[in-house]
Motif scaffolding. Structure first.
Motif, PDB file in Angstrom:
ATOM      1  N   SER A  45       0.681  -1.122   0.055  1.00 22.06           N
ATOM      2  CA  SER A  45      -0.139  -0.197  -0.002  1.00 22.06           C
ATOM      3  C   SER A  45       0.907   1.319  -0.015  1.00 22.06           C
ATOM      4  O   SER A  45       0.614   2.230  -0.871  1.00 22.06           O
ATOM      5  N   ASP A  46       1.911   1.213   0.678  1.00 23.74           N
ATOM      6  CA  ASP A  46       2.857   2.366   0.923  1.00 23.74           C
ATOM      7  C   ASP A  46       3.423   2.659  -0.643  1.00 23.74           C
ATOM      8  O   ASP A  46       3.788   3.654  -1.045  1.00 23.74           O
ATOM      9  N   ARG A  47       3.945   1.518  -1.087  1.00 20.16           N
ATOM     10  CA  ARG A  47       4.482   1.454  -2.563  1.00 20.16           C
ATOM     11  C   ARG A  47       3.706   2.216  -3.635  1.00 20.16           C
ATOM     12  O   ARG A  47       3.735   2.842  -4.314  1.00 20.16           O
ATOM     13  N   VAL A  48       2.476   1.590  -3.454  1.00 15.81           N
ATOM     14  CA  VAL A  48       1.297   2.200  -4.231  1.00 15.81           C
ATOM     15  C   VAL A  48       0.951   3.857  -4.177  1.00 15.81           C
ATOM     16  O   VAL A  48       0.856   4.734  -4.989  1.00 15.81           O
ATOM     17  N   ARG A  49       0.957   4.185  -2.814  1.00 19.50           N
ATOM     18  CA  ARG A  49       0.852   5.475  -2.468  1.00 19.50           C
ATOM     19  C   ARG A  49       2.072   6.358  -3.036  1.00 19.50           C
ATOM     20  O   ARG A  49       1.962   7.440  -3.707  1.00 19.50           O
ATOM     21  N   LEU A  50       3.346   5.931  -3.183  1.00 16.40           N
ATOM     22  CA  LEU A  50       4.461   6.529  -3.530  1.00 16.40           C
ATOM     23  C   LEU A  50       4.386   6.609  -5.006  1.00 16.40           C
ATOM     24  O   LEU A  50       4.636   7.570  -5.637  1.00 16.40           O
ATOM     25  N   THR A  51       3.884   5.547  -5.525  1.00 15.08           N
ATOM     26  CA  THR A  51       3.575   5.663  -7.069  1.00 15.08           C
ATOM     27  C   THR A  51       2.561   6.647  -7.438  1.00 15.08           C
ATOM     28  O   THR A  51       3.192   7.471  -8.349  1.00 15.08           O
ATOM     29  N   LEU A  52       1.481   6.871  -6.899  1.00 19.52           N
ATOM     30  CA  LEU A  52       0.364   8.030  -6.903  1.00 19.52           C
ATOM     31  C   LEU A  52       1.176   9.250  -6.627  1.00 19.52           C
ATOM     32  O   LEU A  52       0.878  10.228  -7.260  1.00 19.52           O
ATOM     33  N   ILE A  53       2.084   9.558  -5.732  1.00 23.00           N
ATOM     34  CA  ILE A  53       2.683  10.535  -5.368  1.00 23.00           C
ATOM     35  C   ILE A  53       3.621  11.259  -6.302  1.00 23.00           C
ATOM     36  O   ILE A  53       3.538  12.381  -6.793  1.00 23.00           O
ATOM     37  N   LEU A  54       4.376  10.287  -6.854  1.00 20.63           N
ATOM     38  CA  LEU A  54       5.195  10.589  -7.913  1.00 20.63           C
ATOM     39  C   LEU A  54       4.659  10.844  -9.251  1.00 20.63           C
ATOM     40  O   LEU A  54       4.830  11.884 -10.035  1.00 20.63           O
ATOM     41  N   ARG A  55       3.568  10.276  -9.478  1.00 19.87           N
ATOM     42  CA  ARG A  55       2.859  10.497 -10.559  1.00 19.87           C
ATOM     43  C   ARG A  55       2.297  12.007 -10.583  1.00 19.87           C
ATOM     44  O   ARG A  55       2.181  12.453 -11.666  1.00 19.87           O
ATOM     45  N   GLY A  56       1.610  11.992  -9.474  1.00 19.92           N
ATOM     46  CA  GLY A  56       0.989  13.607  -9.078  1.00 19.92           C
ATOM     47  C   GLY A  56       1.881  14.707  -9.607  1.00 19.92           C
ATOM     48  O   GLY A  56       1.694  15.784  -9.855  1.00 19.92           O
ATOM     49  N   LYS A  57       3.179  14.347  -8.945  1.00 22.82           N
ATOM     50  CA  LYS A  57       4.161  15.301  -9.160  1.00 22.82           C
ATOM     51  C   LYS A  57       4.534  15.339 -10.480  1.00 22.82           C
ATOM     52  O   LYS A  57       4.938  16.855 -10.953  1.00 22.82           O
ATOM     53  N   ARG A  58       4.559  14.651 -11.273  1.00 14.55           N
ATOM     54  CA  ARG A  58       4.897  14.721 -12.578  1.00 14.55           C
ATOM     55  C   ARG A  58       3.999  15.555 -13.470  1.00 14.55           C
ATOM     56  O   ARG A  58       4.376  16.047 -14.330  1.00 14.55           O
ATOM     57  N   ILE A  59       2.801  15.431 -12.975  1.00 20.28           N
ATOM     58  CA  ILE A  59       1.607  16.047 -13.766  1.00 20.28           C
ATOM     59  C   ILE A  59       1.268  17.490 -13.012  1.00 20.28           C
ATOM     60  O   ILE A  59       0.426  18.402 -13.407  1.00 20.28           O
ATOM     61  N   GLY A  60       2.147  17.757 -12.048  1.00 23.88           N
ATOM     62  CA  GLY A  60       2.200  19.203 -11.793  1.00 23.88           C
ATOM     63  C   GLY A  60       1.171  19.274 -10.246  1.00 23.88           C
ATOM     64  O   GLY A  60       0.933  20.403 -10.002  1.00 23.88           O
ATOM     65  N   LEU A  61       1.094  18.277  -9.569  1.00 21.14           N
ATOM     66  CA  LEU A  61       0.098  18.321  -8.465  1.00 21.14           C
ATOM     67  C   LEU A  61       1.034  18.733  -7.163  1.00 21.14           C
ATOM     68  O   LEU A  61       1.881  18.190  -7.210  1.00 21.14           O
ATOM     69  N   SER A  62       0.239  19.497  -6.435  1.00 22.17           N
ATOM     70  CA  SER A  62       1.091  19.580  -4.962  1.00 22.17           C
ATOM     71  C   SER A  62       1.127  18.354  -4.217  1.00 22.17           C
ATOM     72  O   SER A  62       0.011  17.578  -4.327  1.00 22.17           O
ATOM     73  N   LEU A  63       1.815  18.285  -3.091  1.00 25.49           N
ATOM     74  CA  LEU A  63       1.832  17.320  -2.240  1.00 25.49           C
ATOM     75  C   LEU A  63       0.191  17.293  -1.587  1.00 25.49           C
ATOM     76  O   LEU A  63      -0.263  16.185  -1.377  1.00 25.49           O
ATOM     77  N   ASP A  81     -15.822   8.998  -7.026  1.00 27.86           N
ATOM     78  CA  ASP A  81     -15.593  10.647  -6.592  1.00 27.86           C
ATOM     79  C   ASP A  81     -14.257  10.748  -6.915  1.00 27.86           C
ATOM     80  O   ASP A  81     -13.736  11.619  -7.254  1.00 27.86           O
ATOM     81  N   GLN A  82     -13.266  10.013  -6.615  1.00 24.41           N
ATOM     82  CA  GLN A  82     -11.755  10.136  -6.646  1.00 24.41           C
ATOM     83  C   GLN A  82     -11.511  10.443  -8.196  1.00 24.41           C
ATOM     84  O   GLN A  82     -10.866  11.231  -8.701  1.00 24.41           O
ATOM     85  N   LEU A  83     -12.075   9.393  -8.960  1.00 22.52           N
ATOM     86  CA  LEU A  83     -11.696   9.605 -10.509  1.00 22.52           C
ATOM     87  C   LEU A  83     -12.450  10.688 -11.045  1.00 22.52           C
ATOM     88  O   LEU A  83     -11.897  11.547 -11.801  1.00 22.52           O
ATOM     89  N   GLN A  84     -13.751  11.212 -10.485  1.00 18.70           N
ATOM     90  CA  GLN A  84     -14.221  12.317 -11.175  1.00 18.70           C
ATOM     91  C   GLN A  84     -13.433  13.631 -10.723  1.00 18.70           C
ATOM     92  O   GLN A  84     -13.288  14.605 -11.450  1.00 18.70           O
ATOM     93  N   SER A  85     -13.189  13.740  -9.398  1.00 21.99           N
ATOM     94  CA  SER A  85     -12.290  14.839  -8.905  1.00 21.99           C
ATOM     95  C   SER A  85     -10.939  14.925  -9.754  1.00 21.99           C
ATOM     96  O   SER A  85     -10.589  16.067 -10.054  1.00 21.99           O
ATOM     97  N   LEU A  86     -10.290  13.777  -9.934  1.00 17.07           N
ATOM     98  CA  LEU A  86      -8.934  13.794 -10.828  1.00 17.07           C
ATOM     99  C   LEU A  86      -9.337  14.198 -12.104  1.00 17.07           C
ATOM    100  O   LEU A  86      -8.578  14.952 -12.651  1.00 17.07           O
ATOM    101  N   LEU A  87     -10.244  13.762 -12.795  1.00 20.18           N
ATOM    102  CA  LEU A  87     -10.614  14.275 -14.261  1.00 20.18           C
ATOM    103  C   LEU A  87     -10.854  15.544 -14.274  1.00 20.18           C
ATOM    104  O   LEU A  87     -10.174  16.221 -15.231  1.00 20.18           O
ATOM    105  N   THR A  88     -11.472  16.182 -13.335  1.00 14.95           N
ATOM    106  CA  THR A  88     -11.509  17.769 -13.164  1.00 14.95           C
ATOM    107  C   THR A  88     -10.359  18.204 -13.119  1.00 14.95           C
ATOM    108  O   THR A  88     -10.096  19.377 -13.863  1.00 14.95           O
ATOM    109  N   GLU A  89      -9.547  17.889 -12.066  1.00 17.37           N
ATOM    110  CA  GLU A  89      -8.404  18.358 -11.847  1.00 17.37           C
ATOM    111  C   GLU A  89      -7.341  18.308 -13.376  1.00 17.37           C
ATOM    112  O   GLU A  89      -6.750  19.429 -13.591  1.00 17.37           O
ATOM    113  N   VAL A  90      -7.478  17.057 -13.953  1.00 23.48           N
ATOM    114  CA  VAL A  90      -6.548  17.068 -15.131  1.00 23.48           C
ATOM    115  C   VAL A  90      -7.098  18.193 -16.196  1.00 23.48           C
ATOM    116  O   VAL A  90      -6.144  18.472 -16.983  1.00 23.48           O
TER     117      VAL A  90
END
Length: 132
Positions: A45-63, A81-90
């Motif tokens: 789970s930590d590994r997946v979270r790290l993947t998502l954090i780094l992916r977010g960083k690459r697309i310009g998301l703040s922590l 909800d997560q996917l809809q919010s992420l699509l809006t942000e993207v």
């Protein structure tokens, strides 16, 4: 099936980041490794979270933005909800980048114009100097 755990150095190597970066994400509450003495043991789970954090960083998301999307993760309800919010942000991020591209193109055009005018003025000044 036994749970897989990762050391901090394994994750650092896998993601090509420093152990200090991983500890920073841990300090921010984004990763929550188990402790075995002084050793950190990161779960899948930590590994997946790290993947998502780094992916977010690459697309310009703040922590904070990454943390918000990660916290919305709810596999029991399909993550709608997560996917809809992420699509809006993207989409917002994409519009912002397109505007920045247009602004940069306009700036480059202006620079080309200034450069051309400077070259013409310099050429004219050199001709005047030669005639003197």
């Amino acid at each position: 099936m036994a749970k897989r755990f990762y050391s901090i150095s394994e994750l650092a190597r896998e993601f090509d980041i420093t152990t200090r970066t991983i500890r920073f994400y841990e300090e921010k509450g984004l990763l929550q490794p188990q402790r075995q003495g002084q050793q950190r043991r990161y779960s899948e789970s930590d590994r997946v979270r790290l993947t998502l954090i780094l992916r977010g960083k690459r697309i310009g998301l703040s922590l904070q933005e990454s943390q918000k999307f990660i916290a919305m993760y709810d596999p029991a309800h399909g993550n709608i909800d997560q996917l809809q919010s992420l699509l809006t942000e993207v989409n917002q991020r994409r519009q912002q980048l397109h505007q920045q591209m247009q602004d940069l193109k306009a700036m480059l055009t202006e620079l080309d114009d200034v450069q051309s005018r400077c070259q013409q003025a310099l050429q004219h000044a050199q001709q005047q100097e030669t005639m003197s």
